[in-house]
Design an enzyme around this catalytic site. Structure first.
Site, PDB file in Angstrom:
ATOM      1  NE  ARG A   8      -1.426  10.923   6.980  1.00 36.08           N
ATOM      2  CZ  ARG A   8      -0.406  11.179   7.741  1.00 36.08           C
ATOM      3  NH1 ARG A   8       0.073  12.395   7.821  1.00 36.08           N
ATOM      4  NH2 ARG A   8       0.130  10.226   8.460  1.00 36.08           N
ATOM      5  NE  ARG A  55      16.531   8.310   7.231  1.00 32.32           N
ATOM      6  CZ  ARG A  55      15.844   7.967   8.313  1.00 32.32           C
ATOM      7  NH1 ARG A  55      14.539   8.138   8.351  1.00 32.32           N
ATOM      8  NH2 ARG A  55      16.443   7.461   9.378  1.00 32.32           N
ATOM      9  CD  GLU A 105      19.777   7.428   8.223  1.00 34.63           C
ATOM     10  OE1 GLU A 105      19.527   7.697   9.399  1.00 34.63           O
ATOM     11  OE2 GLU A 105      18.966   6.837   7.472  1.00 34.63           O
ATOM     12  NE  ARG A 151      19.786  -2.868   1.821  1.00 36.59           N
ATOM     13  CZ  ARG A 151      20.765  -3.003   0.942  1.00 36.59           C
ATOM     14  NH1 ARG A 151      21.208  -4.177   0.570  1.00 36.59           N
ATOM     15  NH2 ARG A 151      21.343  -1.937   0.424  1.00 36.59           N
ATOM     16  CG  ASP A 206       8.741   0.697  14.601  1.00 40.05           C
ATOM     17  OD1 ASP A 206       9.896   0.903  14.165  1.00 40.05           O
ATOM     18  OD2 ASP A 206       7.713   0.983  13.969  1.00 40.05           O
ATOM     19  CE1 TYR A 236      13.306  -1.885  12.347  1.00 40.83           C
ATOM     20  CE2 TYR A 236      10.915  -1.773  12.322  1.00 40.83           C
ATOM     21  CZ  TYR A 236      12.140  -1.173  12.534  1.00 40.83           C
ATOM     22  OH  TYR A 236      12.193   0.119  12.952  1.00 40.83           O
ATOM     23  NE  ARG A 268      -1.672  -0.446   3.979  1.00 37.88           N
ATOM     24  CZ  ARG A 268      -1.816   0.676   4.655  1.00 37.88           C
ATOM     25  NH1 ARG A 268      -2.776   1.508   4.375  1.00 37.88           N
ATOM     26  NH2 ARG A 268      -1.005   0.986   5.644  1.00 37.88           N
TER      27      ARG A 268
HETATM   28  P1  FAD Z   1      19.138  -3.824  20.260  1.00 35.20           P
HETATM   29  O1  FAD Z   1      18.837  -2.422  20.581  1.00 35.20           O
HETATM   30  O2  FAD Z   1      19.882  -4.101  19.022  1.00 35.20           O
HETATM   31  O3  FAD Z   1      19.954  -4.451  21.484  1.00 35.20           O
HETATM   32  C1  FAD Z   1      20.618  -5.693  21.416  1.00 35.20           C
HETATM   33  C2  FAD Z   1      21.882  -5.584  22.253  1.00 35.20           C
HETATM   34  O4  FAD Z   1      22.442  -6.887  22.421  1.00 35.20           O
HETATM   35  C3  FAD Z   1      22.967  -4.725  21.615  1.00 35.20           C
HETATM   36  O5  FAD Z   1      23.354  -3.699  22.484  1.00 35.20           O
HETATM   37  C4  FAD Z   1      24.106  -5.712  21.373  1.00 35.20           C
HETATM   38  O6  FAD Z   1      25.390  -5.131  21.556  1.00 35.20           O
HETATM   39  C5  FAD Z   1      23.848  -6.767  22.430  1.00 35.20           C
HETATM   40  N1  FAD Z   1      24.439  -8.062  22.095  1.00 35.20           N
HETATM   41  C6  FAD Z   1      24.278  -8.769  20.955  1.00 35.20           C
HETATM   42  N2  FAD Z   1      24.999  -9.910  21.002  1.00 35.20           N
HETATM   43  C7  FAD Z   1      25.636  -9.930  22.204  1.00 35.20           C
HETATM   44  C8  FAD Z   1      26.542 -10.825  22.823  1.00 35.20           C
HETATM   45  N3  FAD Z   1      26.961 -11.940  22.223  1.00 35.20           N
HETATM   46  N4  FAD Z   1      27.003 -10.531  24.061  1.00 35.20           N
HETATM   47  C9  FAD Z   1      26.618  -9.393  24.688  1.00 35.20           C
HETATM   48  N5  FAD Z   1      25.763  -8.488  24.133  1.00 35.20           N
HETATM   49  C10 FAD Z   1      25.273  -8.754  22.906  1.00 35.20           C
HETATM   50  N6  FAD Z   1      12.133   1.843  16.178  1.00 35.20           N
HETATM   51  C11 FAD Z   1      11.224   2.833  16.360  1.00 35.20           C
HETATM   52  O7  FAD Z   1      10.248   2.641  17.094  1.00 35.20           O
HETATM   53  N7  FAD Z   1      11.394   4.059  15.772  1.00 35.20           N
HETATM   54  C12 FAD Z   1      12.470   4.351  14.971  1.00 35.20           C
HETATM   55  O8  FAD Z   1      12.577   5.473  14.464  1.00 35.20           O
HETATM   56  C13 FAD Z   1      13.432   3.310  14.747  1.00 35.20           C
HETATM   57  N8  FAD Z   1      14.506   3.554  13.972  1.00 35.20           N
HETATM   58  C14 FAD Z   1      15.401   2.529  13.753  1.00 35.20           C
HETATM   59  C15 FAD Z   1      16.516   2.768  12.933  1.00 35.20           C
HETATM   60  C16 FAD Z   1      17.423   1.753  12.682  1.00 35.20           C
HETATM   61  C17 FAD Z   1      18.619   1.993  11.801  1.00 35.20           C
HETATM   62  C18 FAD Z   1      17.213   0.461  13.249  1.00 35.20           C
HETATM   63  C19 FAD Z   1      18.146  -0.674  12.964  1.00 35.20           C
HETATM   64  C20 FAD Z   1      16.131   0.230  14.078  1.00 35.20           C
HETATM   65  C21 FAD Z   1      15.214   1.258  14.346  1.00 35.20           C
HETATM   66  N9  FAD Z   1      14.134   1.050  15.194  1.00 35.20           N
HETATM   67  C22 FAD Z   1      13.221   2.048  15.392  1.00 35.20           C
HETATM   68  C23 FAD Z   1      13.943  -0.247  15.881  1.00 35.20           C
HETATM   69  C24 FAD Z   1      14.615  -0.284  17.268  1.00 35.20           C
HETATM   70  O9  FAD Z   1      16.000  -0.040  17.135  1.00 35.20           O
HETATM   71  C25 FAD Z   1      14.395  -1.661  17.898  1.00 35.20           C
HETATM   72  O10 FAD Z   1      13.036  -1.869  18.114  1.00 35.20           O
HETATM   73  C26 FAD Z   1      15.084  -1.811  19.231  1.00 35.20           C
HETATM   74  O11 FAD Z   1      16.429  -1.484  19.123  1.00 35.20           O
HETATM   75  C27 FAD Z   1      14.968  -3.244  19.688  1.00 35.20           C
HETATM   76  O12 FAD Z   1      15.723  -3.438  20.847  1.00 35.20           O
HETATM   77  P2  FAD Z   1      16.502  -4.789  21.075  1.00 35.20           P
HETATM   78  O13 FAD Z   1      16.803  -4.814  22.528  1.00 35.20           O
HETATM   79  O14 FAD Z   1      15.788  -5.917  20.486  1.00 35.20           O
HETATM   80  O15 FAD Z   1      17.826  -4.693  20.183  1.00 35.20           O
END
Ligand code: FAD
Length: 375
Positions: A180, A285, A310, A254, A360, A358, A176
Site C-alpha cells: 500500500r 505471534r 502461537e 496444520r 473465514d 478454509y 501476490r
Molecule cells: P468450528 O468453529 O470448528 O465448529 C465445528 C464444531 O463441530 C466444533 O465445535 C467441534 O467440536 C464440533 N464437532 C466436530 N466433530 C464433532 C462430533 N463428532 N460430534 C460433535 N461435535 C463435533 N475467521 C475470521 O473471519 N477471522 C479470523 O481472524 C479467524 N481466525 C482464525 C484462527 C484460527 C486459528 C482458525 C483455525 C480459524 C480462524 N478463522 C477466522 C476461521 C473461523 O474459525 C471459521 O470460519 C469458523 O470457525 C467456521 O465455523 P465452523 O462452524 O465451520 O467450524
C-alpha cells in the site's frame, strides 16, 4: 417425542447460524457438540475479566453488508481494527506493508521514494532468475517485494508457519504481496470489521437462544446409527473423513498450539497482535487478548493482561484440526470425500471441517444465509 427437523452436529458458526435461520423459518433443531462448550473455534474463555480467544484470535471482517447487519442484529460489534506490528530482531515494523513500513525499513517519506526503492530491489531479484519463472516461494517473494522486506518480514515467519525452508515451499503459496502506497495500517481491505461487544460467546448465545443444545456429546458415539429416529435431517459440521470412517484415508491438517499466561501488567505489548518475524523466537505471534475489546486508556482499568504465544505445529492425533493442507494429495482426497457426500440422503455437510476448506467467519455465515434464502 416429536422429531426434530434438524440434528446439527457442531455448534461453531456454521451450526449456530443454521440453527438460528432454521428457527426463523419455523423449524426445530437439536445442536450437539463434543466439546464441553458451545461456539466451536470462536469460543472465548473469560480469564481475569478478559475474553481469551481459546482456539486462536478471531477478527470478524466482511464486505457483505447483509452479513454485517445480520451479526449486528444479534450483538453489536465494536470498532476493533486489525493493525498488527512485526518485531524483527527487536525492531518494529507496521503491517500490512505500507508507507509506515517503508519509512521504518528505508527512511523513505514519499510514495515515489518508496516505489523507487522497491523497484530497485525487485529488479535485482528478477535479474538473478535470468528470464526463468520463480521456482519456489523464496524466489517468488523476492521478485514481488525485493530482498529487505522478504528477509525481515516474510522469510523466517513463513518458515515457522510451514515448518519448512522457503526454498522448499512452492511459489504458488504467495501469488501476490499487496503493497500500500499510503500510510494505512488497517490490515483488512473489507468495509466492516470488529469484535462482538462482550465477546464472541454473546454472538453464539444470541444465535442459539431458545434452541436445544447438548455439549460433551460426540455424534459418532451417540447418534451416528440412530439419528434418523430423532431428526428428519442431519447438518454435519465435523470432519468429512471421520464421517466416512476414514475409508479413503485420513486428511492432513496444520494446527497451532498456544501458550497462554496471565501477566501482572495492564499493558504487555500495546497491541492485540505482534508478529515475530525472525527465527530468534520459536513462536510466530503473541496475541494480547484485552486489546480486542479495550481501547485507549480503558486498557488500564484492568491491572492484568492475558497473552498467548502461537506456535505453528504439525497436526497429530488428538490435536485441534485447524487449517486444511492445500497440496495435491489432500485436495484429491478431499474431492473424493466430497463426491461421497452426494450419496448421503438428508445430510448437509457444512463448515470448514465438513467441507475440508478454509473459510473465514463471514463466508460461513453467508453460506448459511444463502441456503435459507434459496429455500
Ligand atoms: P468450528 O468453529 O470448528 O465448529 C465445528 C464444531 O463441530 C466444533 O465445535 C467441534 O467440536 C464440533 N464437532 C466436530 N466433530 C464433532 C462430533 N463428532 N460430534 C460433535 N461435535 C463435533 N475467521 C475470521 O473471519 N477471522 C479470523 O481472524 C479467524 N481466525 C482464525 C484462527 C484460527 C486459528 C482458525 C483455525 C480459524 C480462524 N478463522 C477466522 C476461521 C473461523 O474459525 C471459521 O470460519 C469458523 O470457525 C467456521 O465455523 P465452523 O462452524 O465451520 O467450524
Amino acid at each position: 417425542m416429536e422429531k426434530f427437523n434438524y440434528l446439527i452436529v457442531g455448534s461453531g458458526l456454521f451450526g449456530s447460524t443454521f440453527a438460528y435461520c432454521a428457527k426463523q423459518a419455523g423449524a426445530r433443531s437439536l445442536v450437539i457438540d463434543k466439546r464441553p462448550q458451545l461456539g466451536g473455534n470462536v469460543y472465548c474463555e473469560n480469564t481475569e475479566g478478559i475474553n481469551v480467544h481459546k482456539y486462536g484470535a478471531h477478527i470478524f471482517h466482511t464486505n457483505n453488508k447483509q452479513v454485517w447487519d445480520f451479526v449486528n442484529s444479534i450483538v453489536e460489534f465494536n470498532r476493533y481494527t486489525n493493525s498488527p506490528v512485526a518485531n524483527y530482531k527487536g525492531k518494529l515494523y507496521n503491517l500490512p506493508f505500507n508507507m509506515n513500513t517503508f519509512y521504518q525499513m528505508w527512511g523513505t517519506r514519499t510514495p515515489a521514494e518508496a516505489e523507487a526503492k522497491i523497484a530497485e530491489q525487485k529488479a535485482e531479484a528478477i535479474a538473478t532468475l535470468n528470464g526463468r519463472e520463480p521456482s519456489n516461494l523464496e524466489e517468488q517473494a523476492l521478485t514481488l517485494v525485493g530482498k529487505d522486506i522478504f528477509e525481515k518480514l516474510i522469510k523466517d515467519y513463513t518458515e515457522k508457519q510451514w515448518g519448512r525452508d522457503c526454498k522448499n515451499l512452492p511459489a504458488f503459496i504467495i501469488k501476490r504481496l499487496p503493497i500500500r502506497m499510503v500510510y494505512d495500517n488497517n490490515y483488512f481491505n473489507d468495509k466492516y470489521q470488529g469484535i462482538p461487544i462482550g465477546g464472541y460467546n454473546k454472538l453464539i448465545e444470541g444465535l442459539l437462544k431458545g434452541i436445544e443444545t447438548h455439549t460433551g456429546v460426540d455424534f459418532f458415539t451417540e447418534y451416528k446409527d440412530n439419528w434418523r429416529d430423532i431428526a428428519d435431517k442431519l447438518v454435519y459440521t465435523g470432519a468429512i473423513d471421520e464421517y466416512f470412517g476414514y475409508k479413503l484415508g485420513k486428511l492432513d491438517w496444520r494446527t497451532v498450539s498456544f501458550k497462554t499466561r496471565i501477566e501482572d501488567t495492564p499493558n504487555y505489548q500495546g497491541n492485540a497482535v505482534v508478529n515475530y518475524t525472525s527465527h530468534d523466537q520459536p513462536y510466530t505471534r503473541i496475541i494480547e487478548h484485552k486489546h480486542f475489546e479495550m481501547f485507549g486508556q480503558s486498557v488500564y482499568d484492568n491491572p492484568k493482561t492475558v497473552i498467548s504465544e502461537e506456535y505453528s505445529t504439525e497436526y497429530k492425533e488428538e490435536m485441534e484440526p485447524y487449517y486444511p493442507i492445500n497440496d495435491k494429495r489432500n485436495n484429491e482426497l478431499a474431492e473424493k470425500y466430497r463426491q461421497l457426500t452426494t450419496y448421503e440422503k438428508d445430510v448437509i455437510f457444512g463448515g470448514r471441517l465438513g467441507q475440508y476448506k478454509y473459510f473465514d467467519m463471514a463466508p460461513v455465515i453467508e453460506q448459511v444465509m444463502e441456503m435459507f434464502e434459496k429455500k
